[in-house]
Design an enzyme around this catalytic site. Structure first.
Site, short mmCIF file in Angstrom:
data_model
loop_
_atom_site.label_atom_id
_atom_site.label_comp_id
_atom_site.label_asym_id
_atom_site.label_seq_id
_atom_site.Cartn_x
_atom_site.Cartn_y
_atom_site.Cartn_z
N LYS A 280 -2.13 -1.71 -3.61
CA LYS A 280 -3.26 -0.40 -3.69
C LYS A 280 -2.33 0.77 -3.75
CE LYS A 280 -6.09 2.08 -0.38
NZ LYS A 280 -6.42 1.97 0.87
N LYS B 289 0.90 -1.36 0.00
CA LYS B 289 0.03 -0.23 0.10
C LYS B 289 0.87 1.45 -0.10
CE LYS B 289 -3.38 2.30 2.55
NZ LYS B 289 -4.56 2.29 3.85
C1 PBG Z 1 -6.88 3.25 5.66
C2 PBG Z 1 -7.39 3.25 4.12
C3 PBG Z 1 -7.26 4.11 3.30
C4 PBG Z 1 -7.84 3.68 2.17
C5 PBG Z 1 -8.34 2.60 2.58
N1 PBG Z 1 -8.17 2.30 3.97
C6 PBG Z 1 -6.88 5.56 3.41
C7 PBG Z 1 -5.58 6.10 3.69
O1 PBG Z 1 -4.46 5.10 4.01
O2 PBG Z 1 -5.08 7.17 3.88
C8 PBG Z 1 -8.11 4.62 0.90
C9 PBG Z 1 -9.15 3.99 -0.13
C10 PBG Z 1 -9.52 4.82 -1.18
O3 PBG Z 1 -8.87 6.02 -1.67
O4 PBG Z 1 -10.43 4.71 -1.96
N2 PBG Z 1 -7.74 2.72 6.50
#
Ligand code: PBG
Length: 306
Positions: free
Chosen positions: A231, A177
């Site tokens: 991601k 991520k």
């Molecule tokens: C964190 C989380 C995020 C997303 C999913 N889980 C945000 C982040 O890491 O700031 C982002 C998903 C998206 O942008 O659609 N709990």
């Protein structure tokens, strides 16, 4: 000549459920997406089921946030209530996934516990994740999906689930991520502002590289992840392709909020054909090697496939 085709079963719909509202609230930066009430969420998930979607990923927006995100593991917390309702409504017909993180629940907006110096404390956070995992499994989650990028999170969650009798609950690890600007609209959707202009670069990955992403995937697999995720999706197609041969488990990719909203914005101006581009984008993610795609276009795409 088509090598790949989309099927509703490939798609997972991310959904938001908010505590303390009477009507679903439209999310301004994500046209067509809502912060749901418990009631409107049930309707939405039943409709997703009717158009062939097999899984949803739930995100909660609590009424009260605190420094340790305690609503995330409250048995009466919003996601736990939603899981129980959906399990009741749909039995085993819909796979219920719960995003497992703290940022929606903390007043500082970080994905973990903050130490005395303002840094995220990795190991203290693992204890909280373990509690959240058990609360979500207890409420009916089939799959918990840790998204906080703490080291050792998969092992800690596996141990906690097994220790509480939830050895059948699977883990979808947000393994690779990245710390990207593409999560902007999502932070509106869950009312998160990171304290004092902070960011997540101490725990999410640097967008410039691939090697660390692959190392993270190997670690999560070794810790017992049942599925792993890359991601965002579209700007990391190379990472998906590189990850594919490392995984003997399903590989998911998250087509994130920014990737969704920019297509919507261009379509609103008449600059792009929304359905055509949505289809091409999600197909590209499958072509790159992802088995499953989390996308806010899930419903729209599935409806078009009927
Ligand atoms: C964190 C989380 C995020 C997303 C999913 N889980 C945000 C982040 O890491 O700031 C982002 C998903 C998206 O942008 O659609 N709990």
């Amino acid at each position: 000549m088509a090598e790949h085709r989309l099927h509703p079963n490939d798609l997972i719909a991310p959904l938001f459920v908010r505590e303390g509202i009477d009507e679903p609230q439209p999310i301004a930066s994500m046209p067509g997406q809502f912060q749901h009430t418990l009631g409107s969420l049930r309707v939405e998930v039943a409709e997703l089921h009717a158009c062939g979607i097999g899984a949803v990923m739930l995100f909660g927006v609590p009424q009260q946030k605190d420094s340790i995100g305690s609503q995330a593991w409250n048995p009466e917390g919003i996601v736990q209530l939603a899981l129980a309702d959906l399990r009741n409504d749909l039995g085993d017909e819909m796979v219920l996934m719960a995003d497992l993180c703290m940022d929606e629940y903390t007043d500082h907006g970080h994905c973990g516990v903050i130490d005395g110096h303002g840094n995220v404390d990795n190991d203290a956070t693992l204890e909280v994740y373990a509690r959240i995992a058990v609360a979500q499994a207890c409420a009916g989650a089939d799959i918990v999906a840790p998204s906080g990028m703490m080291d050792g999170q998969v092992a800690a969650i596996r141990e906690a689930l097994d220790g509480s009798g939830f050895n059948q609950t699977a883990i979808l690890a947000y393994a690779a991520k990245y710390a990207t600007a593409l999560y902007g609209p999502f932070r509106d959707a869950v009312d998160v502002t990171i304290a004092s202009g902070g960011d997540r670069r101490t725990y999410q990955q640097d967008v410039s590289g691939t090697r660390e992403a692959l190392a993270e995937i190997r670690l999560d697999l070794a810790e017992g992840a049942d599925m792993v995720m890359v991601k965002p999706a579209l700007s990391f197609l190379d990472v998906i392709t590189a990850a594919r041969p490392l995984c003997d488990v399903p590989l998911a990719a998250y087509h994130v909020s920014g990737e969704y909203s920019m297509v919507c914005a261009a379509a609103e101006r008449g600059w792009l054909d929304l359905d055509a581009v949505a289809h091409e984008h999600v197909l590209a993610v499958r072509r790159a090697g992802a088995d499953l795609v989390l996308t806010y276009f899930a419903r729209r795409l599935a409806e078009a496939m009927q």
